[in-house]
Design a protein around this motif. Structure first.
Motif, PDB file in Angstrom:
ATOM      1  N   THR A 241       0.830  -1.208   0.000  1.00 44.33           N
ATOM      2  CA  THR A 241       0.000   0.000   0.000  1.00 44.33           C
ATOM      3  C   THR A 241       0.860   1.252   0.000  1.00 44.33           C
ATOM      4  O   THR A 241       0.622   2.204  -0.765  1.00 44.33           O
ATOM      5  N   GLU A 242       1.894   1.277   0.845  1.00 45.88           N
ATOM      6  CA  GLU A 242       2.795   2.426   0.897  1.00 45.88           C
ATOM      7  C   GLU A 242       3.553   2.587  -0.408  1.00 45.88           C
ATOM      8  O   GLU A 242       3.768   3.712  -0.880  1.00 45.88           O
ATOM      9  N   LEU A 243       3.937   1.477  -1.019  1.00 49.84           N
ATOM     10  CA  LEU A 243       4.661   1.534  -2.285  1.00 49.84           C
ATOM     11  C   LEU A 243       3.767   2.089  -3.389  1.00 49.84           C
ATOM     12  O   LEU A 243       4.207   2.909  -4.203  1.00 49.84           O
ATOM     13  N   ALA A 244       2.512   1.666  -3.419  1.00 51.00           N
ATOM     14  CA  ALA A 244       1.574   2.189  -4.415  1.00 51.00           C
ATOM     15  C   ALA A 244       1.428   3.697  -4.260  1.00 51.00           C
ATOM     16  O   ALA A 244       1.457   4.453  -5.255  1.00 51.00           O
ATOM     17  N   ASN A 245       1.273   4.160  -3.030  1.00 51.91           N
ATOM     18  CA  ASN A 245       1.153   5.594  -2.777  1.00 51.91           C
ATOM     19  C   ASN A 245       2.423   6.334  -3.166  1.00 51.91           C
ATOM     20  O   ASN A 245       2.370   7.454  -3.686  1.00 51.91           O
TER      21      ASN A 245
ATOM     22  N   VAL B 165       0.400   5.308  -7.920  1.00 52.72           N
ATOM     23  CA  VAL B 165      -0.479   4.409  -8.680  1.00 52.72           C
ATOM     24  C   VAL B 165      -1.518   3.819  -7.731  1.00 52.72           C
ATOM     25  O   VAL B 165      -1.360   3.852  -6.503  1.00 52.72           O
ATOM     26  N   HIS B 166      -2.574   3.263  -8.310  1.00 54.49           N
ATOM     27  CA  HIS B 166      -3.615   2.630  -7.493  1.00 54.49           C
ATOM     28  C   HIS B 166      -3.103   1.285  -6.985  1.00 54.49           C
ATOM     29  O   HIS B 166      -2.383   0.564  -7.687  1.00 54.49           O
ATOM     30  N   ARG B 167      -3.481   0.942  -5.759  1.00 52.95           N
ATOM     31  CA  ARG B 167      -2.999  -0.309  -5.156  1.00 52.95           C
ATOM     32  C   ARG B 167      -3.427  -1.523  -5.985  1.00 52.95           C
ATOM     33  O   ARG B 167      -2.658  -2.470  -6.142  1.00 52.95           O
ATOM     34  N   ILE B 168      -4.638  -1.495  -6.526  1.00 52.46           N
ATOM     35  CA  ILE B 168      -5.105  -2.629  -7.351  1.00 52.46           C
ATOM     36  C   ILE B 168      -4.227  -2.781  -8.585  1.00 52.46           C
ATOM     37  O   ILE B 168      -3.864  -3.898  -8.985  1.00 52.46           O
ATOM     38  N   SER B 169      -3.861  -1.647  -9.198  1.00 50.00           N
ATOM     39  CA  SER B 169      -2.984  -1.700 -10.376  1.00 50.00           C
ATOM     40  C   SER B 169      -1.627  -2.280 -10.006  1.00 50.00           C
ATOM     41  O   SER B 169      -1.057  -3.085 -10.763  1.00 50.00           O
ATOM     42  N   LEU B 170      -1.121  -1.898  -8.835  1.00 50.36           N
ATOM     43  CA  LEU B 170       0.170  -2.429  -8.394  1.00 50.36           C
ATOM     44  C   LEU B 170       0.089  -3.936  -8.173  1.00 50.36           C
ATOM     45  O   LEU B 170       0.977  -4.685  -8.600  1.00 50.36           O
ATOM     46  N   LEU B 171      -0.971  -4.401  -7.532  1.00 46.51           N
ATOM     47  CA  LEU B 171      -1.127  -5.834  -7.273  1.00 46.51           C
ATOM     48  C   LEU B 171      -1.202  -6.618  -8.581  1.00 46.51           C
ATOM     49  O   LEU B 171      -0.642  -7.712  -8.691  1.00 46.51           O
TER      50      LEU B 171
END
Length: 231
Positions: free
Chosen positions: A183-187, A191-197
């Motif tokens: 979550t912190e990395l996405a922020n 980028v959106h957390r879902i996109s990162l996952l």
């Protein structure tokens, strides 16, 4: 000031680089703030700056895509709001899009901004002023790196660039501990957390990564990772 590891730069995490200021807390006033609290520090007529004694605080800023982006993560032993305290004598500009947010319960100590313009204090505390100025330089490097990582490329290239840089900072290690949650990395990357996952799952499926969590980054194919990071 002790050296700061490259991993801290890459994760925009400020360690306790201003810990020596704990010796001057008799000049400050204690504050406590709950987890999830936004700190509005700019409208203080004293133009105060703060010492973070306990907890974690992040600087949030509106990103170009409309999302809120984390610019810096601050650990205990860090000074906050120093730039505003120093610059208030030259400009009344307030960045309303920039906010401090408590990731945990927080204990702060509030120093009057006038302290940093007091010639007697400056002359009698040169080591503290040197520490403060060095930490400002470090914060500039951290924020520049954050903007560089989040400003160009898509989610895939941003994540691969982050993983590659983390590996290079650890001697081209293929297994290491990032020290930052998904979550912190996405922020941090904007980028959106879902996109990162989704991208993490794709990199696993394609054999580029084996794992990416707060505690473990395992790179299976460094060459593929490098190629994707350069896109």
């Amino acid at each position: 000031m002790p050296s700061v590891p490259e991993s801290a730069i890459l994760t925009a995490t400020i360690p306790g680089i201003n810990q020596m200021w704990a010796q001057l807390l008799f000049l400050a006033a204690k504050q406590e703030h709950a987890r999830g609290t936004y700190l509005y520090l700019y409208d203080d007529p004293e133009h105060s700056f703060y010492f973070l004694e306990k907890g974690r605080v992040t600087i949030l800023h509106g990103a170009t895509n409309g999302q809120v982006q984390n610019m810096l993560y601050m650990q205990p032993g860090t000074l906050l709001n120093v730039a505003h305290a120093l610059g208030s004598s030259m400009t009344r500009f307030l960045d309303s899009g920039c906010q401090f947010f408590c990731l945990t319960d927080v204990v702060l100590w509030k120093f009057p901004g006038s302290l940093l313009h007091d010639q007697d204090f400056i002359r009698s505390h040169p080591a503290f002023i040197e520490n403060l100025m060095s930490s400002i330089g470090l914060k500039l490097l951290l924020m520049h790196n954050t903007l560089s990582n989040s400003g160009t490329g898509n989610t895939l290239s941003k994540l691969c660039r982050f993983c590659l840089n983390m590996s290079q900072a650890s001697g081209n290690a293929r297994e290491l501990s990032p020290g930052i949650s998904q979550t912190e990395l996405a922020n941090l990357l904007g980028v959106h957390r879902i996109s990162l996952l989704r991208v993490i799952q794709k990199l696993k499926h394609d054999g580029v990564l084996q794992e990416l969590t707060r505690d473990r980054l395992i790179i299976k194919d460094p060459e593929k990772l490098r190629a994707l990071a350069m896109q």
